[in-house]
Every structure is written in structure tokens, then in C-alpha cells.
Design an enzyme around this catalytic site. Sequence first.
Site, PDB file in Angstrom:
ATOM      1  NE  ARG A 172      46.018  56.670   1.759  1.00  0.00           N
ATOM      2  CZ  ARG A 172      44.632  56.700   2.311  1.00  0.00           C
ATOM      3  NH1 ARG A 172      44.279  58.294   1.681  1.00  0.00           N
ATOM      4  NH2 ARG A 172      44.003  56.308   3.004  1.00  0.00           N
ATOM      5  CG  ASN A 214      48.240  48.970  -0.160  1.00  0.00           C
ATOM      6  OD1 ASN A 214      47.068  48.100   0.583  1.00  0.00           O
ATOM      7  ND2 ASN A 214      46.913  49.837   0.089  1.00  0.00           N
ATOM      8  CE  LYS A 291      48.481  46.871   3.664  1.00  0.00           C
ATOM      9  NZ  LYS A 291      47.575  48.446   3.034  1.00  0.00           N
ATOM     10  CD  GLU A 295      45.046  49.907   6.294  1.00  0.00           C
ATOM     11  OE1 GLU A 295      45.797  50.133   4.759  1.00  0.00           O
ATOM     12  OE2 GLU A 295      44.787  50.618   6.877  1.00  0.00           O
ATOM     13  NE  ARG A 328      54.384  48.590   5.222  1.00  0.00           N
ATOM     14  CZ  ARG A 328      53.304  49.179   5.247  1.00  0.00           C
ATOM     15  NH1 ARG A 328      52.335  48.802   5.063  1.00  0.00           N
ATOM     16  NH2 ARG A 328      53.276  50.097   6.078  1.00  0.00           N
ATOM     17  NE  ARG A 340      44.959  50.802  12.670  1.00  0.00           N
ATOM     18  CZ  ARG A 340      44.759  51.522  12.333  1.00  0.00           C
ATOM     19  NH1 ARG A 340      43.088  52.575  11.745  1.00  0.00           N
ATOM     20  NH2 ARG A 340      45.587  52.054  11.339  1.00  0.00           N
ATOM     21  CG  ASP A 369      48.122  54.580   9.532  1.00  0.00           C
ATOM     22  OD1 ASP A 369      50.016  54.488   8.971  1.00  0.00           O
ATOM     23  OD2 ASP A 369      47.298  54.536   9.039  1.00  0.00           O
ATOM     24  CD  GLU A 391      56.057  51.210   6.241  1.00  0.00           C
ATOM     25  OE1 GLU A 391      56.192  50.252   6.606  1.00  0.00           O
ATOM     26  OE2 GLU A 391      54.746  51.888   5.993  1.00  0.00           O
ATOM     27  CD  GLU A 397      47.832  57.748   5.359  1.00  0.00           C
ATOM     28  OE1 GLU A 397      49.053  57.527   5.330  1.00  0.00           O
ATOM     29  OE2 GLU A 397      46.919  57.687   5.439  1.00  0.00           O
ATOM     30  CG  HIS A 525      42.306  57.149  13.260  1.00  0.00           C
ATOM     31  ND1 HIS A 525      41.167  57.771  13.001  1.00  0.00           N
ATOM     32  CD2 HIS A 525      43.212  56.107  12.442  1.00  0.00           C
ATOM     33  CE1 HIS A 525      41.269  56.572  11.731  1.00  0.00           C
ATOM     34  NE2 HIS A 525      42.186  55.707  11.710  1.00  0.00           N
ATOM     35  CD1 TRP A 547      39.679  52.288   9.360  1.00  0.00           C
ATOM     36  CD2 TRP A 547      38.750  52.148   7.556  1.00  0.00           C
ATOM     37  NE1 TRP A 547      40.623  50.975   8.182  1.00  0.00           N
ATOM     38  CE2 TRP A 547      39.968  51.054   7.283  1.00  0.00           C
ATOM     39  CE3 TRP A 547      38.015  51.710   6.538  1.00  0.00           C
ATOM     40  CZ2 TRP A 547      40.273  49.867   6.802  1.00  0.00           C
ATOM     41  CZ3 TRP A 547      38.394  50.815   5.551  1.00  0.00           C
ATOM     42  CH2 TRP A 547      39.081  49.829   5.562  1.00  0.00           C
TER      43      TRP A 547
HETATM   44  C1  GCV Z   1      49.422  51.286   1.610  1.00  0.00           C
HETATM   45  C2  GCV Z   1      47.224  53.570   6.129  1.00  0.00           C
HETATM   46  C3  GCV Z   1      46.842  54.671   4.702  1.00  0.00           C
HETATM   47  C4  GCV Z   1      46.514  53.385   3.631  1.00  0.00           C
HETATM   48  C5  GCV Z   1      48.307  52.320   3.333  1.00  0.00           C
HETATM   49  C6  GCV Z   1      48.395  51.599   4.621  1.00  0.00           C
HETATM   50  C7  GCV Z   1      49.849  50.520   4.996  1.00  0.00           C
HETATM   51  O1  GCV Z   1      45.700  53.249   5.902  1.00  0.00           O
HETATM   52  O2  GCV Z   1      45.870  55.390   4.639  1.00  0.00           O
HETATM   53  O3  GCV Z   1      47.038  54.391   2.737  1.00  0.00           O
HETATM   54  O4  GCV Z   1      48.362  51.619   2.739  1.00  0.00           O
HETATM   55  O5  GCV Z   1      48.211  52.426   5.821  1.00  0.00           O
HETATM   56  O6  GCV Z   1      50.838  51.776   5.373  1.00  0.00           O
HETATM   57  O7  GCV Z   1      49.575  49.672   4.321  1.00  0.00           O
END
Ligand code: GCV
Length: 703
Positions: A172, A214, A291, A295, A328, A340, A369, A391, A397, A525, A547
Site C-alpha cells: 500500500r 504482514n 498482526k 488476513e 493489533r 465484519r 479499514d 492506528e 490506500e 468499501h 471483500w
Molecule cells: C498490511 C488492509 C490492507 C492490507 C493491510 C491490512 C492491515 O486489509 O489492504 O494491505 O495489510 O489492512 O492493516 O493489516
Amino acid sequence: MKRSLQVILLVLGTCFGFSASADDGYRLWLKYDLIKNEAQRKQYAGAIKTIVSGPASPIMQSATAELQLGLQGLLGKSVAIQPTASGSAGNIILKIDPTEKLANDEGYHLYKKGSDFVIAAKTDKGVLYGSFAFLRHIQTGQPLGELAETTSPKIQLRMLNHWDNTNGSIERGYAGASLWKWFELPENLDPRYMDYARANASIGINSTVVNNVNASARFLTPEYLPKVQALANVFRPYGIKVFMSINFAAPRILGGLGTSDPLDPKVRQWWADKTKEIYAAIPDFGGFLVKANSEGQPGPQDYGRNHADGANMLAEALAPFGGVVIWRAFVYKADPNGDRFKTAYEEFKPLDGTFKPNAMVQVKNGPIDFQPREPFSPLFGAMPKTPLAMEFQITQEYLGFSTNFVYLAPLFKECLDSDTYIKGKGSTVAKVVDGTLHRYDKTAMAGVANTGSDRNWTGHTMSQANWYAFGRLAWDHTLSSEAIAQEWTKMTLTQEPKALATITDLLLNSRENYVNFTTPLGLHHIMGESLHFGPQPWLAKSARPDWTAVYYHRAAADGIGFDRTKTGSNALAQYAPEVQAQWGDPDTCPLPYLLWFHHVAWDKKLSTGRTLWDELCHRYYEGTQSVAQMQKDWATVKPEVDPELFADVAGRLAAQRREALWWRDACVLYFQEFSKMPIPAPYQKPERTLEEIKKITATYQLR
Ligand code: GCV
């Protein structure tokens, strides 16, 4: 010390050099260009003679080097650094005094003493922040006679979260590749690392998480740790601590253990050993950001454990070294019938009070998000015994990447100023996060960084203001969006009063304009799949139901919006009764949140006097029109802004106009399929068909 100071100045001069040529944006708000108004410049220059350096330390050295660099540029004269006051007037005295009356160690006190100027603090870090504030005073053209500022940060950890990967890409990220040249590190230190640290220190940012949440386990290997150590060494003299995101499965991936179960003694030992290894390399290491079970990331739930089990294992490993684990709360489940919105609260609230003292939970500002507009996350206020970190996302994004001019201070403020009512009226999110409401002894605010290898750091020149605003608000969330906008504009673009007023207005309105042409009235979204760019409200199938876009907007013949009241998912029940009362009734729910909480009939009359359908169209059309107006307003500041910066913003605004039209046409034509109502006068039906627009969105999905 003298020699290394010279080296610093040389490097600073090379990178942030005072070139007379066009401005490529590299110097951010730390331009230090010669003050154009000669009378004003002479006044400052006449009043300032020396810098009295105070006790020596690497951080003090950064402070004096910055003052010298800044004053040289702004005043066009070299200001000598001396160990003691010369006796004559005009000394800038840097003073460390632990008894100074300040709320905490990082605060500072700027004042005049006779004809001298004092930058006083309890610690060298406070003096560093005070030095930048002293320069800001001059950069923004304020009289030195009025020097009087006493301030301490309201939040302890003011941090950037970089979503940077081992291969140099940024998740992102829209401003080029990672700033960290991993392949060259640790041997080669790009001078940019120091400029990054200077920019952050100038706005009070004191921590950085250098890698993506991630997280690759590779960051914890002997290959990458020295690279992170090298960065930490550069950042330390600017008061910046390094943190790392970790992969929860590292004991299995790197340690060869059959498990990463947080209650397994071998796993715990592995983390204890790894943490010790990190602190041997980086003694002031801040801690871990995690994290987990989100996801697809590994986490304690893989072993039937909960988030607190995972966080506490890491907290235990970090505790002997004074480190913190930041866990997180961004979690959600692929449940087509669920909501969600509710997951983070459902998973975390029951764990309140079970986290170790050196653990924090980091919560995104809203429940989904980082959408262009979200209500505050109901977790704020719901965990009185667990320090919650805020956060925010600085990288855009969901806000049009680097083609869109969107000033984020109003978004940050909207959330921080929201009233949770958890302890009665005035229990704002800001008071939760700064610890005053629940007496948290740890506080943090994180911003997902928008920096990258682009010469101007942030892609869009105006996005520099978002990095700036994040830092300023993390320091003091009571500052107004307008004050920050003016401060930034004066230092970055112009001080000419008319242009300053125009740019401030542009900044202040830009986020609302963006909301209007993308997701008005509480839509959320409905952006393009996975890339998160452009409109795709018709998206009905994805790897997970939550999604898609239809999961959120629920457009149908009877209306549009997600019913989160008792008749729907009842997510509203996660808020205090006062908030429920305000948002639970479609007639009192503020229009910006309407479709977040209600499924509303197309022909329902709103407080604006228009029906829902007409209001929706009105906002899409007016929002798009506002971008044309932004272009016109920006054109008026041309004579007052550096030509290169002017052209950069003008070009991106033209792209934004194209994108706004795309959003407008996509959304009104798609939603019209359900409302079956005409586009209201005076607006014209889009010239393109929905099928044509779908093709544009589809091309964005091509790889
Ligand atoms: C780092 C969203 C973003 C992801 C990101 C995630 C998060 O889903 O699209 O790219 O991953 O948030 O904050 O962990």
C-alpha cells in the site's frame, strides 16, 4: 565533536542544500530558504548571535547542527556554536534541567530571557524538539519578541508504521519503493536515512516500525538484524526508537520447532533468546508490532490460544529490556451472515485486563479499514484496563493513492474528537488514547507511513502535509486542522497571505470533497477489488464475502445501506447508549454516517430537503465539481509557489478530476439500477454507460 558536526552539516547541506533552482520537494517543510522579507530577516539576524550548546550528547549535537543549518539558510549568516554564553545579547541557550516545569521528559519550554533565547527541557530530546520549534517559529514568520511556548507531548509513542518488505516493495505504498535499501545495508548508509530522521524529529515522531505487519520471518535472521541495527544507529541521535513487526510463526519457520504455540516452553524460550539477541544489537530497541490471526497471518488462535496469550508471551520476552509489544486488533472473519464491523470488539473486549503491563492493543481508527469516512471504532472506551494505541493510515490506500489531494488532519481530528460517552459526555477518543480517561500508563499513536523513494518522499506534494499533520497531532491532538495546515503551508509552499488562505481552504475541504465523489452519506468499501483504487460498487464475488462491495452497501429495490441497528446486525450495541441514541435513529443519525448504520429507502426525505436518491446524486455531482474548483483555486496560487511544486500538484489534480468523474459515473449509474429514479436536475446523465465504466475498472485489475 567539532569534526563530526562538520560532517553532519556537509551531508545535510548536500541533501537539503539551499539550491536556487526549482524545488523538487525533497526538503519537505525543512526548506530553510532565505527569508524573502529583508526587514524581517534583518530583525531575526540582528537578534541572533550564537548558539550555546549545553551538555554534549549525540541528540544535543543533532539539535545544534539543525539550528545552525536552519539559521544559516533562513538568515543567510553563519551562527557560531559556543560552549557557554558569550555575555553579549542574542544567545540561543540550550538548557537541560530535570527540574524544569514540564509535563514529561520530551516537552520543552521556549522563552526570552533578556536579549537571549532559551530552549529548555528536562532532557536532550526535549531540547531537540524545542530546537525544531524555535526554527518553526522563525520559518512561520513569528516575531522573536513573542517567543513563549511550553508544551509536552500528550502521547508517549508517536510512531510511524512502515509496511515495507524485504524485497524493497511497500504494501500500500504509493511513493516509490522502500526508503530502506535492504540490499545495501548495513554497509552503505543512504544519507536519506538521516533526513528521514530529521523530518520525523521536527514533528515529534519518536518511534518507527521499519517493516510490514504482514511480516517476513526473515527480518529476525542474522542477515536482516544488522540492517535494522544500522538504521537504528542513524535514527538514535534524532530520538527515534526502532520497532519491528514480527511473524508469529517465526519459532517454527526459523527455529525449526514443530510449533509456535505461545504456551509451549520451547517457543517461549525461542522468543526470549531472539529478543536478547535483538537487544544485544539494538540496546534501545522499542519492541514488537504484531498482526496475528488476521488476513491469513499466523497467530495464537492456530493453537487454540487467544490474543492475550500471544501478546503476553512476547511481553514476557521484552520485559527484561523495557520493550513493549503492540498487538493489533485488526481482525475479522469470513462470515457472509456476520458483520465484519463487530469482530475486533467481540474478540478483544473480553480480554480486557488480561494483558501484561508492557503490552498494548493497537486499534484502527474505524471498525472496518481506513475508509474515507468511518465512525470511531467501538473498542475505544471499551477496554479501560488495556492501553489502546490509535492506528491511523497516512498512506492513501482508500483515498486515491498519490493522484488525490486529500488532507487528512480533518479525518484524524474527526475520530479523536468523537465522544465515546463511555464515562459521560466529553469522553473523547483522544482522551482514551492519551491515557487520561482510563489512566493508561502507556500511550501510543501510529500512522501507516506514506513515505517512499520518490524524490519528494510522498508522491503527491500535498501528501507531505499528512505526514506533517500526523506528527503534530500525535504530539498535541488539540491543535486544529487549520492551524496545522497554515503552519505546513507557510513552511512548505508560501507565506503570501492570499495564496496561504487559498491553500489552507483547499487543504481543509479536500477530504470532504473526496468523500462526496466516492462514498457520500456513509457508503463504504465500494472501491476496486484488492488494488483498492477506483469504484467497483458492483463487486459481488471475491475470495471472502467481506471483500466485496455489495456486502457493505446492500443496495436493493427498497433502499441502500447496512442496517446495524437492532433490526440488523446490531453493531451499534457496541457503543455507549448515548452514541446508540444519536446514531440509532435514521432521523437523528448525522448524514455522514447514515448508510453506515441504516438501510434507507431511496425516496426517504432527508434533513437537506432532498430524497436519499437525490442527495446521493447531488453529492456525487458536487464532489466531482469541487475537484474542478480545486483546479481553478490552485491555478490562482501559481505566482506564489515554486514552479516545480506547482506543476506537480496541477498535474495530479487533473488526474484526480478524471478519477472523480469515473467514481461519479460508476456510482450513480450502478445505484440507479436499484433506485430506478432519474438523475435529478440540474445534473446531466453521464455520457458513458455503466458497461463502459465497468471496463475501465476492469482494466485496473489487469496485471
Ligand atoms: C498490511 C488492509 C490492507 C492490507 C493491510 C491490512 C492491515 O486489509 O489492504 O494491505 O495489510 O489492512 O492493516 O493489516
